[in-house]
Write an enzyme that holds these catalytic residues in place. Structure first.
Site: not given
Ligand code: FE
Ligand code: ZN
Length: 248
Positions: A58, A60, A113
């Site tokens: 991801h 971030d 995730h």
């Molecule tokens: Fe994150």
């Molecule tokens: Zn993430």
């Protein structure tokens, strides 16, 4: 010799982590949420950077890889999926060891995730960097994996010693606590939630947490006790669905 962890807030609710092997001065960075913030922290500490340890792809978490590598010449390790958006020098797998000077991190595959999400466990210092898999009183959303996969990932983290310090990548704890109180009425959770709300009032971080505390208070780890009669992974799936729908 121990590992020094320098934690700082960046972006909206991310944490950056600089980790320094005190014996050798070798320095790493767990994820790259904000390249400029990380480079500024390194400058103010007078530290160089040897290694980026990514947990998942991801933006971030890996979005700062290219900029930081260009500025420092560091090596980048992480799951193969990071190459979807960012440079990676060495892909890692379950059981791999990553060395930072005299410090050794063992790789745990903790998908759910994202499919390839990994965590970094330093047993000698009793610390684990879990990215967006386990949060204080919460867990990551299932963007790519199944509930079964995430439950297995959470169980591999829950199997670490109780005193292990858990560095999660976001300050989500107050919102997690509000949800937790809606599904669980344990005294341990109530006490922890009070501490969390007070800490956030004072502007203090609630990260790191500890494995033992999460086993006692985190409604996702406690799911089989909260949804009695269901197989554990299914109980977890129900609590996760309730959180996804929780408005308060
Ligand atoms: Fe994150
Ligand atoms: Zn993430």
């Amino acid at each position: 010799m121990p590992l020094q962890v320098h934690q700082f807030a960046c972006l909206n609710d991310n944490y950056g982590f600089l980790v320094r092997d005190e014996a050798t001065g070798k320095t790493g960075c767990v994820d790259t949420p904000d390249a400029e913030a990380i480079l500024a922290e390194l400058r103010s500490l007078g530290w160089g950077l040897d290694l980026i340890l990514n947990t998942h792809w991801h933006p971030d978490h890996a979005g700062g890889n290219a900029r930081i590598k260009a500025a420092t010449g560091c090596e980048i390790v992480g799951p193969q999926e990071v190459t979807r958006i960012a440079p990676l020098d060495r892909p890692l797998h379950e059981g791999d060891e990553v060395r930072l000077g005299e410090t050794a991190f063992r790789v745990l595959e903790t998908g759910g995730h994202t499919l390839g999400h990994i965590s970094y466990h330093d047993a000698a210092d009793a610390v684990v960097f879990v990215g967006d898999t386990l949060f204080a009183l919460g867990c990551g959303r299932l963007f790519e994996g199944t509930a079964e996969q995430m439950w297995a990932s959470l169980q591999s983290l829950a199997a670490l010693p109780d005193d292990t310090l858990v560095y999660c990548a976001h300050e989500y704890t107050a919102a997690n606590a509000r949800f937790a109180l809606s599904v669980d009425s344990s005294a341990v959770l109530k006490a922890r939630a009070d501490q969390v709300f007070a800490a956030r009032e004072r502007g203090e971080p609630t990260v790191p947490t500890r494995i033992g505390l999460e086993k006692a208070a985190n409604p996702f780890l406690r799911a089989p006790l909260l949804r009695v009669g269901l197989p554990p992974a299914q109980a977890f799936a129900e609590v996760r669905k309730a959180k996804d729908a929780f408005a308060g």
